[in-house]
Write a protein that holds these residues in place. Structure first.
Motif, PDB file in Angstrom:
ATOM      1  N   ARG A  57     -66.224  16.216 -72.213  1.00  0.00           N
ATOM      2  CA  ARG A  57     -64.983  16.959 -72.441  1.00  0.00           C
ATOM      3  C   ARG A  57     -63.795  16.001 -72.542  1.00  0.00           C
ATOM      4  NH1 ARG A  57     -62.673  21.990 -72.032  1.00  0.00           N
ATOM      5  NH2 ARG A  57     -60.670  22.133 -70.960  1.00  0.00           N
ATOM      6  N   GLU A  58     -63.777  14.977 -71.739  1.00  0.00           N
ATOM      7  CA  GLU A  58     -62.672  14.021 -71.750  1.00  0.00           C
ATOM      8  C   GLU A  58     -62.585  13.291 -73.076  1.00  0.00           C
ATOM      9  OE1 GLU A  58     -61.481   9.810 -69.561  1.00  0.00           O
ATOM     10  OE2 GLU A  58     -62.505  11.353 -68.412  1.00  0.00           O
ATOM     11  N   TYR A  59     -63.695  12.772 -73.551  1.00  0.00           N
ATOM     12  CA  TYR A  59     -63.651  11.913 -74.723  1.00  0.00           C
ATOM     13  C   TYR A  59     -63.739  12.668 -76.043  1.00  0.00           C
ATOM     14  CZ  TYR A  59     -63.799   7.968 -71.614  1.00  0.00           C
ATOM     15  OH  TYR A  59     -63.468   7.061 -70.645  1.00  0.00           O
ATOM     16  N   VAL A  60     -64.361  13.826 -76.042  1.00  0.00           N
ATOM     17  CA  VAL A  60     -64.464  14.617 -77.269  1.00  0.00           C
ATOM     18  C   VAL A  60     -63.242  15.519 -77.426  1.00  0.00           C
ATOM     19  CG1 VAL A  60     -65.877  16.325 -78.492  1.00  0.00           C
ATOM     20  CG2 VAL A  60     -66.974  14.479 -77.230  1.00  0.00           C
ATOM     21  N   THR A  61     -62.514  15.739 -76.355  1.00  0.00           N
ATOM     22  CA  THR A  61     -61.325  16.602 -76.278  1.00  0.00           C
ATOM     23  C   THR A  61     -61.604  18.029 -76.718  1.00  0.00           C
ATOM     24  OG1 THR A  61     -60.451  15.897 -78.445  1.00  0.00           O
ATOM     25  CG2 THR A  61     -59.688  14.684 -76.516  1.00  0.00           C
ATOM     26  N   ARG A  62     -62.813  18.453 -76.501  1.00  0.00           N
ATOM     27  CA  ARG A  62     -63.182  19.858 -76.684  1.00  0.00           C
ATOM     28  C   ARG A  62     -64.488  20.073 -75.915  1.00  0.00           C
ATOM     29  NH1 ARG A  62     -62.612  21.146 -81.837  1.00  0.00           N
ATOM     30  NH2 ARG A  62     -62.344  19.205 -82.971  1.00  0.00           N
ATOM     31  N   ASP A  63     -64.818  21.312 -75.654  1.00  0.00           N
ATOM     32  CA  ASP A  63     -66.074  21.619 -74.974  1.00  0.00           C
ATOM     33  C   ASP A  63     -67.223  21.591 -75.978  1.00  0.00           C
ATOM     34  OD1 ASP A  63     -65.375  21.979 -72.272  1.00  0.00           O
ATOM     35  OD2 ASP A  63     -64.493  23.928 -72.715  1.00  0.00           O
ATOM     36  N   MET A  64     -68.162  20.696 -75.780  1.00  0.00           N
ATOM     37  CA  MET A  64     -69.365  20.644 -76.603  1.00  0.00           C
ATOM     38  C   MET A  64     -70.549  20.376 -75.686  1.00  0.00           C
ATOM     39  SD  MET A  64     -68.371  18.544 -80.101  1.00  0.00           S
ATOM     40  CE  MET A  64     -69.943  18.977 -80.892  1.00  0.00           C
ATOM     41  N   ASP A  65     -71.630  21.088 -75.929  1.00  0.00           N
ATOM     42  CA  ASP A  65     -72.836  20.864 -75.155  1.00  0.00           C
ATOM     43  C   ASP A  65     -73.477  19.546 -75.601  1.00  0.00           C
ATOM     44  OD1 ASP A  65     -75.946  21.123 -74.793  1.00  0.00           O
ATOM     45  OD2 ASP A  65     -75.059  22.624 -73.455  1.00  0.00           O
ATOM     46  N   PRO A  66     -73.914  18.685 -74.660  1.00  0.00           N
ATOM     47  CA  PRO A  66     -74.543  17.421 -75.052  1.00  0.00           C
ATOM     48  C   PRO A  66     -75.712  17.593 -76.011  1.00  0.00           C
ATOM     49  CG  PRO A  66     -74.057  17.406 -72.709  1.00  0.00           C
ATOM     50  CD  PRO A  66     -73.762  18.787 -73.196  1.00  0.00           C
ATOM     51  N   ARG A  67     -76.445  18.693 -75.884  1.00  0.00           N
ATOM     52  CA  ARG A  67     -77.588  18.903 -76.781  1.00  0.00           C
ATOM     53  C   ARG A  67     -77.118  19.243 -78.199  1.00  0.00           C
ATOM     54  NH1 ARG A  67     -82.670  19.835 -73.768  1.00  0.00           N
ATOM     55  NH2 ARG A  67     -82.204  19.138 -71.645  1.00  0.00           N
ATOM     56  N   GLU A  68     -76.007  19.930 -78.305  1.00  0.00           N
ATOM     57  CA  GLU A  68     -75.421  20.186 -79.625  1.00  0.00           C
ATOM     58  C   GLU A  68     -75.005  18.862 -80.274  1.00  0.00           C
ATOM     59  OE1 GLU A  68     -71.339  22.191 -81.483  1.00  0.00           O
ATOM     60  OE2 GLU A  68     -71.809  22.422 -79.346  1.00  0.00           O
ATOM     61  N   ILE A  69     -74.398  17.978 -79.485  1.00  0.00           N
ATOM     62  CA  ILE A  69     -73.981  16.673 -80.000  1.00  0.00           C
ATOM     63  C   ILE A  69     -75.199  15.859 -80.433  1.00  0.00           C
ATOM     64  CG2 ILE A  69     -72.905  14.480 -79.359  1.00  0.00           C
ATOM     65  CD1 ILE A  69     -71.072  16.116 -77.477  1.00  0.00           C
ATOM     66  N   HIS A  70     -76.261  15.908 -79.653  1.00  0.00           N
ATOM     67  CA  HIS A  70     -77.495  15.186 -79.984  1.00  0.00           C
ATOM     68  C   HIS A  70     -78.031  15.657 -81.342  1.00  0.00           C
ATOM     69  CE1 HIS A  70     -80.926  12.724 -78.584  1.00  0.00           C
ATOM     70  NE2 HIS A  70     -81.692  13.592 -79.242  1.00  0.00           N
ATOM     71  N   ALA A  71     -78.000  16.960 -81.585  1.00  0.00           N
ATOM     72  CA  ALA A  71     -78.503  17.501 -82.851  1.00  0.00           C
ATOM     73  C   ALA A  71     -77.626  17.063 -84.017  1.00  0.00           C
ATOM     74  CB  ALA A  71     -78.575  19.021 -82.777  1.00  0.00           C
ATOM     75  N   VAL A  72     -76.315  17.053 -83.828  1.00  0.00           N
ATOM     76  CA  VAL A  72     -75.413  16.563 -84.875  1.00  0.00           C
ATOM     77  C   VAL A  72     -75.733  15.111 -85.200  1.00  0.00           C
ATOM     78  CG1 VAL A  72     -73.014  15.961 -85.403  1.00  0.00           C
ATOM     79  CG2 VAL A  72     -73.539  18.169 -84.343  1.00  0.00           C
ATOM     80  N   GLY A  73     -75.951  14.318 -84.165  1.00  0.00           N
ATOM     81  CA  GLY A  73     -76.266  12.910 -84.372  1.00  0.00           C
ATOM     82  C   GLY A  73     -77.543  12.703 -85.167  1.00  0.00           C
ATOM     83  N   LEU A  74     -78.572  13.441 -84.830  1.00  0.00           N
ATOM     84  CA  LEU A  74     -79.852  13.309 -85.544  1.00  0.00           C
ATOM     85  C   LEU A  74     -79.683  13.640 -87.028  1.00  0.00           C
ATOM     86  CD1 LEU A  74     -82.300  14.915 -82.950  1.00  0.00           C
ATOM     87  CD2 LEU A  74     -82.165  12.490 -83.578  1.00  0.00           C
ATOM     88  N   ALA A  75     -78.927  14.687 -87.327  1.00  0.00           N
ATOM     89  CA  ALA A  75     -78.723  15.080 -88.728  1.00  0.00           C
ATOM     90  C   ALA A  75     -77.926  14.027 -89.484  1.00  0.00           C
ATOM     91  CB  ALA A  75     -78.010  16.430 -88.785  1.00  0.00           C
ATOM     92  N   GLU A  76     -76.920  13.464 -88.845  1.00  0.00           N
ATOM     93  CA  GLU A  76     -76.098  12.451 -89.509  1.00  0.00           C
ATOM     94  C   GLU A  76     -76.871  11.148 -89.699  1.00  0.00           C
ATOM     95  OE1 GLU A  76     -72.561  12.869 -90.701  1.00  0.00           O
ATOM     96  OE2 GLU A  76     -73.816  14.663 -90.753  1.00  0.00           O
ATOM     97  N   VAL A  77     -77.690  10.788 -88.744  1.00  0.00           N
ATOM     98  CA  VAL A  77     -78.519   9.588 -88.879  1.00  0.00           C
ATOM     99  C   VAL A  77     -79.442   9.723 -90.090  1.00  0.00           C
ATOM    100  CG1 VAL A  77     -80.469   8.351 -87.825  1.00  0.00           C
ATOM    101  CG2 VAL A  77     -78.405   8.818 -86.487  1.00  0.00           C
ATOM    102  N   GLU A  78     -80.015  10.893 -90.273  1.00  0.00           N
ATOM    103  CA  GLU A  78     -80.909  11.104 -91.413  1.00  0.00           C
ATOM    104  C   GLU A  78     -80.142  10.997 -92.726  1.00  0.00           C
ATOM    105  OE1 GLU A  78     -84.054  14.491 -93.085  1.00  0.00           O
ATOM    106  OE2 GLU A  78     -83.118  14.696 -91.108  1.00  0.00           O
ATOM    107  N   ARG A  79     -78.945  11.572 -92.777  1.00  0.00           N
ATOM    108  CA  ARG A  79     -78.145  11.516 -94.010  1.00  0.00           C
ATOM    109  C   ARG A  79     -77.750  10.082 -94.347  1.00  0.00           C
ATOM    110  NH1 ARG A  79     -73.136  10.654 -95.086  1.00  0.00           N
ATOM    111  NH2 ARG A  79     -72.457  10.765 -92.912  1.00  0.00           N
ATOM    112  N   ILE A  80     -77.280   9.344 -93.354  1.00  0.00           N
ATOM    113  CA  ILE A  80     -76.830   7.968 -93.610  1.00  0.00           C
ATOM    114  C   ILE A  80     -78.023   7.077 -93.963  1.00  0.00           C
ATOM    115  CG2 ILE A  80     -75.642   5.977 -92.604  1.00  0.00           C
ATOM    116  CD1 ILE A  80     -74.199   8.049 -90.744  1.00  0.00           C
ATOM    117  N   SER A  81     -79.173   7.345 -93.367  1.00  0.00           N
ATOM    118  CA  SER A  81     -80.374   6.561 -93.698  1.00  0.00           C
ATOM    119  C   SER A  81     -80.671   6.629 -95.189  1.00  0.00           C
ATOM    120  CB  SER A  81     -81.578   7.075 -92.903  1.00  0.00           C
ATOM    121  OG  SER A  81     -81.451   6.796 -91.529  1.00  0.00           O
TER     122      SER A  81
END
Length: 596
Positions: free
Chosen positions: A288-312
């Motif tokens: 919450r401090e660094y993202v400056t909004r409420d996000m579930d860590p698992r939601e963030i993990h899923a966003v990361g996986l999708a972006e990693v695949e796109r950039i790959s």
């Protein structure tokens, strides 16, 4: 990452690193507001808010040893007290401030003060939460150390600056003793930095225990410039040398012994934030401090996986454009080992960075209407911290580039690093903030990582339209940096939410980027010891890219990136929900102004 602190830009970078990044969350859906108050008379709520944030800011500067010099808040001639009772007093004060802020009706605030209220709340909530979690009982991490940053990276030009430095250095022994007591309290309750992430960091203290020319403080006092006239220059040099030998060397020696003989052997062997006392709640507070909004860590993990695949997929396209016919893994090995991609001397690396920075200068007029007057310089990372420091870091006065272990500093990454850290990234951003239209003092010095680091990563992408990347290898370096930040979403949450091992995180980052192994390990150790901070970069960048795309859709052929960029930077550092609201207000105003 910029050279900055939040509680106070200069001195508090030497405090606990978690306090050096005081970003926090605000309500999720703020109403669109203007960046600056209009000409209307202030409301009663405006006056109450101003009185509150001005009083808190004055208290804060006194509390953390800052004074206003030549119009800028700077480190004074003392260090702040960091004893347990000081932090207990601070959390009580911030509790009261938040109660007073809650009593102010936001609906009665003028548009400009509504922004101020949102930023002020975010700042105070972060400081309050960090102090309440007693993060000051683990006051360093793999990246930032409370015993560092006392020695100026460049010699001061004026006598008063040297006198204030001497005052701060006289307080170092007491300051170190307080930090030792804090760390002992943390150990007693199982709150410490993970041992795996700080191996070898104690060596950064060794140069400061020396009594010869190898002590960086002695080098500094021998370098007082001629702008300080004699005989005062000689007096300051001798006073400084005496202080170093009689007080600082013993203080650093005592701290080094404590770290090696007591602290490091007792630090925790686990690495996840969730392994700390009430650790899952703590990790969510860090998100919450660094993202400056409420996000579930698992939601963030899923966003990361999708972006990693796109950039790959993009990275493989650039690999093909480079004419490489082997596998992706073989391409990474080629980039990591071919001598053409590496500087032979530190000067060659610094000169390459300077060339990119100057090339950027010629393109800025096409991306911005407003350019800062303040200039930055390019210097190497100091030798004492270079082995464990990042590849580069930018701030108002200087961009630092790491010339340690040149075979781990590929030149194809340098263009992206320069635009991120120097211009139009952090140094450019800091200069515009310094020269910005008048706003409350706390707005001038508050830093939100999602905004600041999001802008830095956005400028790497912006470099593609500025002609900064001259070869497919440099474009691959840019994508490596984008992948690096996207992978952080996966790794940070993997470590602290899913229980990944250090080796698992290292393998993931190494297999997806062309970063050198040294950088990979340094980065992973930072994510381990600074939970949540790594999430801010990509989520801030993603927010900016989405807002730009929205502006392009709404304005069509009338979209001009120059006023868009000017507006984002003129706003100053704000939480991401405020940024979204302000950009949408800007889009609406542009549409109205351009309507036939």
């Amino acid at each position: 990452m910029p050279l900055r602190s939040t509680l106070s830009i200069a001195a508090l970078i030497a405090l606990a690193p978690q306090l050096a990044g005081a970003q926090a969350a605000i309500p999720q859906s703020p109403a669109p507001v203007a960046a600056h108050a209009g000409a209307d008379a202030p409301t009663a709520a405006d006056l109450a808010l101003r009185a509150l944030y001005e009083r808190e800011w004055a208290w804060r500067q006194q509390e953390f040893a800052q004074e206003k010099i030549d119009g800028r808040w700077q480190a004074s001639s003392r260090l702040p007290s960091v004893a347990a009772e000081d932090w207990e007093r601070r959390v009580a004060y911030w509790t009261q401030v938040l109660a007073e802020l809650d009593a102010i009706d936001v609906a009665q605030l003028s548009p400009g003060e509504r922004v101020n209220a949102a930023v002020f709340r975010a700042m105070v909530e972060a400081d309050h939460a960090s102090t309440e979690w007693r993060t000051w009982e683990a006051p360093f991490n793999s990246d930032s150390f409370f015993w560092g940053y006392f020695n100026p990276s460049q010699p001061y030009a004026r006598e008063g600056e040297w006198e204030r430095l001497l005052g701060r250095l006289r307080d170092v022994p007491t300051y170190f003793d307080q930090q030792i007591a804090n760390m002992e309290r943390g150990l007693d309750r199982g709150w410490s930095v993970p041992r795996a992430s700080i191996e070898g960091r104690d060596r950064t203290l060794e140069p400061y225990t020396r009594t010869d020319a190898g002590n960086p403080f002695l080098v500094t006092f021998d370098a007082i410039p001629a702008s300080v006239p004699e005989p005062r220059r000689s007096q300051l040099r001798e006073e400084g040398r005496r202080l170093v030998l009689e007080r600082l060397v013993p203080a650093y020696t005592k701290l080094l012994a404590f770290l090696r003989e007591d602290y490091l052997p007792r630090t925790r062997t686990t690495i996840a934030a969730s392994d700390l006392p009430d650790g899952r709640a703590f990790y969510r507070s860090q998100v919450r401090e660094y993202v400056t909004r409420d996000m579930d860590p698992r939601e963030i993990h899923a966003v990361g996986l999708a972006e990693v695949e796109r950039i790959s997929a993009e990275m493989r396209e650039v690999m093909a454009r480079a004419g490489f016919e082997g596998s992706f893994e073989e391409f990474l090995q080629f980039l990591r080992t071919d001598p053409r991609f590496y500087a032979r001397t530190p000067r060659e690396l610094l000169a390459s960075a300077a060339y990119v920075a100057k090339k950027v200068d010629g393109q800025l007029k096409h991306a911005f209407n407003t350019l800062p007057r303040y200039r930055f310089t390019i210097i190497p990372v100091p030798d004492d911290i270079a082995p464990i420091y990042t590849s580069g870091r930018g701030g108002l006065d200087a961009c630092l580039f790491n010339t340690y272990d040149l075979p781990s500093r590929p030149l194809y990454n340098l263009p992206a690093l320069v635009v991120h850290e120097c211009a139009p990234g952090h140094s450019f951003q800091a200069a515009l903030a310094l020269e910005a239209p008048a706003r409350p003092d706390f707005r001038q010095q508050t830093y939100f990582s999602g905004y600041g680091e999001g802008w830095g990563l956005y400028t790497e992408w912006l470099g593609t339209s500025m002609g900064i990347y001259e070869t497919p290898y440099e474009d691959f370096g840019r994508l490596t940096f984008e992948m690096w930040r996207a992978a952080r979403l996966v790794i940070d949450t993997g470590l602290h939410e899913y229980g990944w091992s250090r080796e698992q995180a290292i393998d993931y980052l190494a297999s997806h980027t062309a970063l050198a192994r040294h950088d990979v390990e340094t980065e992973v150790d930072r994510y381990i010891s600074w939970p949540g901070q790594a999430l801010s970069y990509y989520l801030g960048y993603r927010t900016l890219r989405e807002l730009r795309a929205e502006a392009e859709r709404e304005l069509g052929t009338r979209f001009d990136q120059r006023p868009f960029h000017d507006m984002v930077l003129a706003l100053g550092s704000v939480p991401l929900p405020v940024l979204e609201a302000e950009v949408r207000a800007f889009i609406a105003a542009q549409k109205a102004a351009l309507a036939p």
